[in-house]
Design an enzyme around this catalytic site. Structure first.
Site, PDB file in Angstrom:
ATOM      1  N   ARG A  24      16.668  28.211   6.038  1.00 19.18           N
ATOM      2  CA  ARG A  24      16.047  29.519   6.168  1.00 19.18           C
ATOM      3  C   ARG A  24      16.845  30.369   7.140  1.00 19.18           C
ATOM      4  O   ARG A  24      17.293  29.896   8.185  1.00 19.18           O
ATOM      5  CB  ARG A  24      14.594  29.402   6.663  1.00 19.18           C
ATOM      6  CG  ARG A  24      13.596  28.967   5.603  1.00 19.18           C
ATOM      7  CD  ARG A  24      13.408  30.051   4.548  1.00 19.18           C
ATOM      8  NE  ARG A  24      12.453  29.695   3.524  1.00 19.18           N
ATOM      9  CZ  ARG A  24      12.749  29.055   2.395  1.00 19.18           C
ATOM     10  NH1 ARG A  24      13.992  28.664   2.163  1.00 19.18           N
ATOM     11  NH2 ARG A  24      11.807  28.809   1.497  1.00 19.18           N
ATOM     12  N   GLU A  60      17.693  39.522   3.866  1.00 21.31           N
ATOM     13  CA  GLU A  60      18.310  39.255   2.573  1.00 21.31           C
ATOM     14  C   GLU A  60      18.052  40.402   1.605  1.00 21.31           C
ATOM     15  O   GLU A  60      16.885  40.738   1.355  1.00 21.31           O
ATOM     16  CB  GLU A  60      17.789  37.931   2.002  1.00 21.31           C
ATOM     17  CG  GLU A  60      18.189  36.735   2.849  1.00 21.31           C
ATOM     18  CD  GLU A  60      17.723  35.396   2.273  1.00 21.31           C
ATOM     19  OE1 GLU A  60      16.948  35.393   1.295  1.00 21.31           O
ATOM     20  OE2 GLU A  60      18.153  34.356   2.807  1.00 21.31           O
ATOM     21  N   HIS A 110      21.517  33.007  -1.362  1.00 19.10           N
ATOM     22  CA  HIS A 110      20.302  32.188  -1.406  1.00 19.10           C
ATOM     23  C   HIS A 110      20.143  31.520  -2.777  1.00 19.10           C
ATOM     24  O   HIS A 110      19.178  31.738  -3.507  1.00 19.10           O
ATOM     25  CB  HIS A 110      19.065  33.025  -1.082  1.00 19.10           C
ATOM     26  CG  HIS A 110      17.922  32.197  -0.556  1.00 19.10           C
ATOM     27  ND1 HIS A 110      16.963  32.683   0.297  1.00 19.10           N
ATOM     28  CD2 HIS A 110      17.583  30.895  -0.756  1.00 19.10           C
ATOM     29  CE1 HIS A 110      16.089  31.744   0.596  1.00 19.10           C
ATOM     30  NE2 HIS A 110      16.448  30.642  -0.049  1.00 19.10           N
TER      31      HIS A 110
END
Length: 503
Positions: A214, A243, A261
């Protein structure tokens, strides 16, 4: 221990159809509604027992508050930063979970062999922070490359991690020993900025960092400073604090490789995360087992056959202690005796508390018991002693500063009471069903006949009767009944104390 009322589950994010199919095959009604607005979610969740999400749905405190029947939130994936775990715990809701630069250089027509000098993994030390399923899988795979694996996890025991080849050490000992560090923890207040300016300064110069967990676990500003100074030799990042990242300095650093991601972005992973969380919820609903627990570690023990009766005993003793003390405040001492119970206080203490708070405004469960105890002003202390006269072990619960103390054990699979306020029962009394407990003078001969007379008039059966030895001229008696007695007034003239419980 099955969740018998787990009947309807809402899936609020897009998941592979196998998730729905597995739940339905387990006898659970499924409502699939991906892409709900918050207002729509608040409406749909009201009559659902379970909720399954990926990362899009935000399970906030107000969503949890609106969910009157909710028992479990299943996160299809590994992180739970989109779930308010503290609010879920307070409500008793269980939370469960699951192309580098050299290639670019080649595409540009270059052949920079010297520029992209690598490093052998064989003989290097890898620090794994977080030893859950992913952390241990990474460690196992890196051992195949000849790496020494050390790690840290506040929940996994050193004995467990040693079984898959990871030596657990305090964080202060990990930093200076690692050539590589990889993080596999959830994003929590305790893990935010875990790698920062201070910790980078303690690391070997040139340490390599991997974060596929994370964004925010690694302080991005500190990482950039360490890269520029050479304290960090390189980083591989799949996740970012924001993000997509707006500040490109870290992404553009020549010693950083990064992805947008993509950790679970495979066809197999998309299907697997939905399949696994569905199987976990079905197993929980049918009492087969509990895995992937975020906030109810004590509850997971309730599914093991050998611990179920001990948890029932602990809850029963807590209920009896509350009946004696007429209060659920103060300092409660939970003592386990005997080798079989050496590590049992982690789940028996919450069970004791759930019994003591059973008559409170909020339902106390193994998920939220310790939090509710703290809010109620109930302090819990757990101790252990290896010496025990019973081979199975004994559990003692006492309220400090009062004479109230209860001791019990498990016979076969049945919880029984051995001692109450210093008085020992000649035969252990079963702690199950409706119980009537009274204290009377040892010379009093009318209490039992009076009780049987009242039961006869009420049409209630006396199913068991146990009495203790006399202490200071008084003894305790426990009567197992087929149903509670509605009026105890007839017993009061021949008893010093009388109360009823339903276990």
């Amino acid at each position: 221990m099955a969740f018998a009322k787990l009947q309807k589950v809402l899936i609020s994010d897009s998941l592979d159809p196998c998730c729905r199919d597995i739940l339905q095959a387990g006898g659970i009604q499924v409502l699939e509604k991906p892409g709900l607005s918050k207002e729509e979610l608040l409406q749909e969740i009201r009559d659902c027992d379970g909720l399954i999400v990926r990362s899009a749905t935000k399970v906030s405190a107000d969503v949890l508050e609106a969910a009157g029947r909710l028992q479990v939130v299943g996160r299809a994936g590994t992180g739970v930063d989109n779930v308010d775990v503290d609010a879920a715990t307070r409500k008793g809701v269980l939370v469960m979970k699951q192309i580098p630069q050299a290639a670019a250089s080649m595409k540009e027509g270059k052949w920079d062999r010297k520029k992209y000098m690598g490093m052998e993994l064989n003989g290097k030390t890898l620090g794994v922070l977080g030893l859950g399923r992913i952390g241990r899988e990474v460690a196992t795979r890196m051992q195949a490359f000849g790496m020494k694996t050390i790690g840290y996890d506040p929940i996994i025991t050193p004995e467990t991690s040693a079984a898959f080849g990871v030596e657990q050490l305090p964080l202060e000992q990990i930093w200076p020993r690692c050539d590589f560090i990889t993080v596999h923890t959830p994003l929590l207040p305790s893990t935010t900025g875990l790698l920062n300016d201070s910790t980078f300064a303690k690391c070997r110069r040139g340490v390599q960092v991997v974060n596929c967990a994370r964004g925010g676990i690694v302080d991005e500003g500190a990482l950039l400073r360490a890269l520029r100074s050479g304290q960090c030799g390189g980083a591989a990042l799949d996740v970012f604090t924001q993000e997509p990242p707006k500040d490109r300095d870290l992404v553009d650093h020549p010693n950083v490789i990064c992805c947008p991601h993509l950790g679970a972005s495979t066809r197999e992973a998309q299907s697997r995360c939905g399949k696994e969380i569905a199987m976990q919820i079905v197993d929980m609903a049918t009492g087969k087992g509990l895995v992937g627990v975020v906030n109810g570690q004590a509850l997971s023990k309730a599914f093991a056959p050998q611990t179920k009766p001990w948890i029932a005993l602990a809850k029963a003793l807590g209920t009896v202690l509350h009946g004696l003390a007429k209060q659920a405040t103060g300092n409660v001492q939970v003592c386990t005796l005997g080798a079989p119970l050496k590590d049992a206080s982690s789940y028996l203490a919450p069970a004791v508390v759930s019994g003591m708070l059973a008559r409170g405004k909020k339902e106390a469960t193994l998920v939220n018991a310790m939090l509710l105890a703290q809010e109620a002003g109930l302090k819990v202390t757990a101790t252990h002693g290896d010496t025990c006269p019973e081979p199975e072990g004994l559990l003692q619960v006492a309220l400090q500063g009062t004479p109230h103390r209860v001791t019990g054990t498990v016979q076969g699979s049945s919880p029984v009471l051995r001692e109450l306020n210093g008085a020992t029962f000649k035969q252990p009394a079963p702690l199950v069903g409706p119980l009537l407990i009274y204290r009377a003078k040892a010379s009093e001969t009318n209490a039992l006949p009076t009780l049987t007379g009242l039961l006869g008039k009420a049409g209630i059966q006396l199913q068991s009767y146990h009495s203790s030895n006399a202490v200071v001229g008084e003894q305790w008696s426990i009567a197992g009944l087929s149903a509670p007695l509605s009026d105890l007034a007839g017993l009061k003239p021949c008893t010093a104390e009388v109360f009823q419980l339903h276990l």
